[in-house]
Enzyme design. Structure first.
Site, PDB file in Angstrom:
ATOM      1  N   ASP A  46      46.418  48.013  76.472  1.00  0.00           N
ATOM      2  CA  ASP A  46      46.259  47.357  78.097  1.00  0.00           C
ATOM      3  C   ASP A  46      47.909  47.514  78.308  1.00  0.00           C
ATOM      4  O   ASP A  46      47.636  46.286  77.665  1.00  0.00           O
ATOM      5  CB  ASP A  46      45.669  46.771  78.465  1.00  0.00           C
ATOM      6  CG  ASP A  46      45.128  46.425  79.521  1.00  0.00           C
ATOM      7  OD1 ASP A  46      44.748  46.483  80.533  1.00  0.00           O
ATOM      8  OD2 ASP A  46      46.328  45.585  80.733  1.00  0.00           O
ATOM      9  N   HIS A 107      48.965  46.373  89.523  1.00  0.00           N
ATOM     10  CA  HIS A 107      49.189  44.525  89.487  1.00  0.00           C
ATOM     11  C   HIS A 107      48.836  43.649  90.305  1.00  0.00           C
ATOM     12  O   HIS A 107      47.942  42.781  89.491  1.00  0.00           O
ATOM     13  CB  HIS A 107      50.573  44.621  88.618  1.00  0.00           C
ATOM     14  CG  HIS A 107      50.763  44.197  87.248  1.00  0.00           C
ATOM     15  ND1 HIS A 107      51.081  43.987  86.397  1.00  0.00           N
ATOM     16  CD2 HIS A 107      50.187  43.304  86.741  1.00  0.00           C
ATOM     17  CE1 HIS A 107      51.673  43.827  85.425  1.00  0.00           C
ATOM     18  NE2 HIS A 107      50.645  42.586  86.121  1.00  0.00           N
TER      19      HIS A 107
END
Ligand code: A2P
Length: 270
Positions: A46, A107
């Site tokens: 990730d 995000h």
């Protein structure tokens, strides 16, 4: 190591354990961490545009020799520039050295939760990513995205641990077919000193980190602990060969400081 997976609402499988590389410096620290993780059996990495380490992740992926189809790679659209999510995804692919990521997420909801979604769908349509999702979105922000989406988000990555047990958010995500993913599951290291966590770890002859990570995967919540140390990366992966009892789970649940909130974060930080 055998890592279980969770099936996302669009049918793709996400490994329950991944290596998170937030706050891992670009260069040898990041290349080594990812390389060790892959050697140790991790198949889920990730990263994010904002971390500035996609090139190092890409280098480690290539050098590992692990076939691309065995990997699950997440990156995140950096919303600060108000840029084009599809164009930014293409740049991420170039830095990572892959044709497609597995999951591309916004995000954080800077500038509002919905403006970037059409660009996320475009990235999906162009095949830059298999799945799309969000991060740090509250229930309300998630609802707004779902309201405008042709392709709905399949994941919401938030800070999540027994201490940040956002039960309201988890329930709503599940109801809407959105997988909640846990970042900072160790509280960036702070939760490892907690007496309850330590007592459970000692009884089970495990480590505090393993107890906190097991608490997530036992609930089928994908989790992405960060470490730059090989032995800790190995330790964090040994969580599929033991189980917490119902009493352990209840004791850990009681550590919640968010009191089951449906908020995704404590405050707006941007
Ligand atoms: P390091 O990278 O120096 O190994 P989180 O995933 O919650 O953000 O936590 C990451 C922090 O916890 C990092 O500071 C990392 O340090 C530390 N950490 C990760 N795994 C372990 C572990 N198994 N034991 C102790 N500390 C750990």
């Amino acid at each position: 190591m055998s890592v279980s997976t969770h099936r996302l609402a669009d049918g793709h499988e996400i490994p329950l354990l991944g290596l998170g590389v937030w706050q891992v410096s670009d260069g040898s620290d990041c290349v080594n961490a990812v390389r060790w993780a892959l050697e140790l059996g991790y198949r889920h990495i990730d990263t994010a545009q904002a971390y500035g380490n996609e090139e190092s992740v890409g280098r480690a992926l290539r050098e590992s020799g692990v076939p691309r189809e065995d990997l699950f790679i997440t990156t995140k659209f950096y919303p600060r520039r108000r840029g084009d999510p599809a164009a930014e995804a293409e740049r991420s692919l170039r830095r990572l050295g892959v044709d497609q990521v597995d999951l591309y997420i916004i995000h954080w909801p800077e500038g509002g939760p919905t403006w970037a979604w059409p660009g996320m769908e475009k990235a999906h349509e162009l095949g830059y990513t298999r799945s799309i999702g969000v991060s740090n979105f509250s229930v309300q922000e998630l609802e707004q995205v779902i309201g405008v989406a042709g392709v709905p988000p399949v994941a919401n990555q938030v800070q999540f641990s027994p201490f940040e047990y956002r039960r309201g958010l988890l329930d709503e995500c599940r109801r809407r077919g959105v997988a909640l993913e846990a970042y900072s599951p160790l509280g960036t290291g702070r939760h490892l000193d907690d007496a309850t966590v330590i007592a459970i770890a000692e009884r089970l002859e495990r480590t505090p980190a393993q107890v906190l990570l097991r608490w997530c995967v036992q609930r089928e919540i994908p989790v992405i602990p960060k470490s730059t140390h090989r032995e800790r990366i190995a330790e964090n992966a040994q969580i599929f060969d033991f189980a917490l009892t119902d009493a352990d789970l209840a004791a850990l649940d009681a550590l919640d400081r968010t009191r089951g909130t449906d908020r995704a974060r404590e405050r707006k930080w941007w």
